[in-house]
Design an enzyme around this catalytic site. Structure first.
Site, mmCIF file in Angstrom:
data_model
loop_
_atom_site.group_PDB
_atom_site.id
_atom_site.type_symbol
_atom_site.label_atom_id
_atom_site.label_comp_id
_atom_site.label_asym_id
_atom_site.label_seq_id
_atom_site.Cartn_x
_atom_site.Cartn_y
_atom_site.Cartn_z
ATOM 1 C CG HIS A 182 54.743 94.024 56.635
ATOM 2 N ND1 HIS A 182 54.538 92.771 56.126
ATOM 3 C CD2 HIS A 182 56.066 94.305 56.439
ATOM 4 C CE1 HIS A 182 55.691 92.307 55.635
ATOM 5 N NE2 HIS A 182 56.624 93.215 55.824
ATOM 6 N NE ARG A 216 51.438 97.470 52.518
ATOM 7 C CZ ARG A 216 51.936 97.597 51.295
ATOM 8 N NH1 ARG A 216 51.879 98.755 50.676
ATOM 9 N NH2 ARG A 216 52.483 96.564 50.689
ATOM 10 C CD GLU A 217 50.912 93.427 56.396
ATOM 11 O OE1 GLU A 217 51.093 92.644 57.341
ATOM 12 O OE2 GLU A 217 51.586 93.387 55.347
ATOM 13 N NE ARG A 269 56.629 94.900 52.486
ATOM 14 C CZ ARG A 269 56.108 93.674 52.527
ATOM 15 N NH1 ARG A 269 54.810 93.519 52.595
ATOM 16 N NH2 ARG A 269 56.880 92.607 52.490
ATOM 17 N NE ARG A 322 60.773 89.686 51.553
ATOM 18 C CZ ARG A 322 59.503 89.579 51.967
ATOM 19 N NH1 ARG A 322 59.228 89.447 53.264
ATOM 20 N NH2 ARG A 322 58.506 89.603 51.091
ATOM 21 C CG HIS A 359 52.374 89.429 58.110
ATOM 22 N ND1 HIS A 359 53.258 90.188 57.410
ATOM 23 C CD2 HIS A 359 53.118 88.730 59.012
ATOM 24 C CE1 HIS A 359 54.497 89.970 57.846
ATOM 25 N NE2 HIS A 359 54.430 89.079 58.824
ATOM 26 C CD GLU A 364 50.212 87.418 54.757
ATOM 27 O OE1 GLU A 364 49.610 88.499 54.959
ATOM 28 O OE2 GLU A 364 51.408 87.352 54.403
HETATM 29 O O1 0X9 Z 1 55.895 89.232 52.114
HETATM 30 C C1 0X9 Z 1 55.687 89.119 53.345
HETATM 31 O O2 0X9 Z 1 56.477 89.533 54.184
HETATM 32 C C2 0X9 Z 1 54.407 88.451 53.842
HETATM 33 N N1 0X9 Z 1 53.269 88.876 53.093
HETATM 34 S S1 0X9 Z 1 52.722 90.421 53.252
HETATM 35 O O3 0X9 Z 1 51.760 90.664 52.222
HETATM 36 N N2 0X9 Z 1 51.963 90.549 54.646
HETATM 37 O O4 0X9 Z 1 53.826 91.295 53.237
HETATM 38 C C3 0X9 Z 1 54.557 86.949 53.708
HETATM 39 C C4 0X9 Z 1 55.760 86.453 54.389
HETATM 40 C C5 0X9 Z 1 55.895 85.004 54.516
HETATM 41 N N3 0X9 Z 1 56.862 84.855 55.538
HETATM 42 C C6 0X9 Z 1 57.032 83.786 56.289
HETATM 43 N N4 0X9 Z 1 56.395 82.704 56.024
HETATM 44 N N5 0X9 Z 1 57.862 83.894 57.301
HETATM 45 ZN ZN ZN Z 2 52.816 91.697 56.112
#
Ligand code: 0X9
Ligand code: ZN
Length: 425
Positions: free
Chosen positions: A178, A180-181, A237, A256, A311, A388
């Site tokens: 991502h 911006r991270e 992002r 995703r 992340h 995270e």
């Molecule tokens: O939503 C996301 O992609 C992640 N959080 S973020 O705020 N950095 O965007 C969490 C994703 C969780 N994914 C897995 N556990 N693979």
């Molecule tokens: Zn992320």
């Protein structure tokens, strides 16, 4: 003269970095699922942008509002009986406070010995860091090309290896999926150099870890998005692909886009949203690059033992599953949870920073097509996580540069404990 002036103004406007003057981040606590659904709908309508990763009811949700939407949104919140506090009063003020590396006089990129780990870096500097690591530590570090980004940038990584033993299991770290991270690439680089230096100085258990694993590391995966956060919009992002031109919106959420339960819950079909899943699994060449690379290693007989997608923010150590909160826990959950426990305990011991651990969709929200599910479900990486990093919302994505080293130090403690656990289990 006038033409030149006009041209200058046009260039300034065209190349201007997006500003967030007067934007606020509000922390709202939804009372029930319907409040949460309502917030997600506001996000879908682009009236707010949800920042943090924790989105369960009874847990706070951080939403960014523009000066134009603030009154409307706070009015709605009051109407629904949802209290809020202001986490960030002026996002632009936080952005203005962020420090980038200053190139040494002469405009060149610093040599490895002068590399500043306590500031944020550009893509070119990270690329140079990869070359320098491989040149300076050639007995342990090799550079490898992963793939080419949508906008034709090289995406490279490094392999930390102390000997060509095809039986050694592989560990995979990827940063910056991502854009911006920013703390993610910075932390992945800090961890990498710490592993190499400690190995060279004979520090245990790092020597055992590097004798037991080959560690493949890509510090900045979504490079197009990352460059865009420097040139145009610090809070971007997604990727920068343009695969759905009829919708007039750029980019897919690379987290995703993985080919495991792709398109399910928490993955948007709409190109203009921040969680757009892409037109099909692996539509994003950066993700296809990782999948092809790791699948190739697996098919050549290598075991991938650990996969970590770094992340920010929220301070969480997350295991599968991400696509469903009702799916039974994975068969390896006991060990996965033990490793996460060892890691966050060691992490906390450094600076007192508290993390939580758990199965991603149960602790956070359902997100189908996420990295950790593919890495566990298809690749077979027993220890597959999304971590995270800092913080819990005081700065969110705009974590001050002074926190890079402490974040790196504690994450290093955590990952060394995790790797040690993985060596023995
Ligand atoms: O939503 C996301 O992609 C992640 N959080 S973020 O705020 N950095 O965007 C969490 C994703 C969780 N994914 C897995 N556990 N693979
Ligand atoms: Zn992320």
């Amino acid at each position: 003269m006038r033409v030149i002036l006009l041209l200058a103004i046009v260039i300034a406007v065209v190349s201007a970095v997006k500003r967030y003057d007067g934007y606020k981040v509000l922390r709202v606590t939804p009372n029930d699922e319907s409040d949460l659904a309502w917030l997600k709908n506001l996000e879908f309508q682009s009236r707010v942008e949800i920042w943090n990763s924790l989105r369960r009811f009874n847990h706070p949700v951080d939403i960014m509002v523009s000066p134009e939407t603030e009154g409307l949104v706070t009015g709605f919140l009051a109407g629904r009986g949802m209290d809020y506090t202001v986490m960030i009063d002026d996002v632009q003020a936080k952005l203005d406070g962020q420090t980038l590396a200053k190139p040494p006089s002469g405009g060149q990129i610093a040599a490895l010995g002068d590399f500043q780990y306590d500031v944020y870096h550009t893509y070119d500097e990270i690329k140079q860091w990869i070359d320098d690591m491989a040149a300076e530590h050639s007995t342990v570090v090799t550079k490898f090309p992963l793939t080419t980004s949508y906008e034709s940038r090289e995406i490279n990584g490094i392999i930390l290896s102390t000997g060509a033993d095809p039986k050694k299991p592989i560990v995979w770290f990827e940063g910056g999926i991502h854009a911006r991270e920013w703390i993610s690439p910075a932390t992945v680089m800090f961890i990498s150099k710490s592993l190499v230096e400690d190995y060279k100085s004979g520090v245990q258990p790092v020597v055992d870890i590097l004798n037991g694993f080959d560690i493949h590391i890509v510090p900045s995966l979504n490079v197009d998005g990352f460059v865009y956060t420097h040139t145009d919009d610090r809070l971007w992002r997604k990727t920068r692909s343009d695969l759905m031109p009829n919708f007039g919106c750029i980019g897919a959420d690379p987290n995703r886009n993985w080919p495991y339960e792709w398109g399910g819950s928490g993955a948007s079909p709409w190109p203009c949203t921040n969680t757009f899943r892409g037109p099909n699994p692996l539509s994003e060449v950066e993700i296809k690059g990782v999948v092809d690379y790791l699948t190739g290693l697996k098919n050549s007989g290598r075991q991938i033992k650990m996969f970590i997608d770094w992340h920010s923010y929220s301070q969480l150590w997350l295991a599968p599953w991400s696509f469903s909160s009702t799916e039974p826990y994975p068969p390896d959950y006991f060990d996965q949870d033990n490793l996460a426990g060892a890691a966050i305990t060691a992490l906390e011991s450094k600076h007192g920073t508290k993390y939580r651990k758990g199965a991603s969709a149960r602790l956070l929200y359902e997100a189908a097509g996420a990295s950790c599910d593919w890495a566990y479900g298809t690749l077979g990486a027993k220890y597959s996580y999304v971590v995270e990093l800092r913080d819990t919302g005081n700065y969110g994505f705009v974590l001050p540069a002074e926190q890079i080293i402490p974040t790196g130090e504690e994450s290093y403690e955590g990952i060394v404990a995790g790797l040690e656990y993985a060596l023995n289990n």
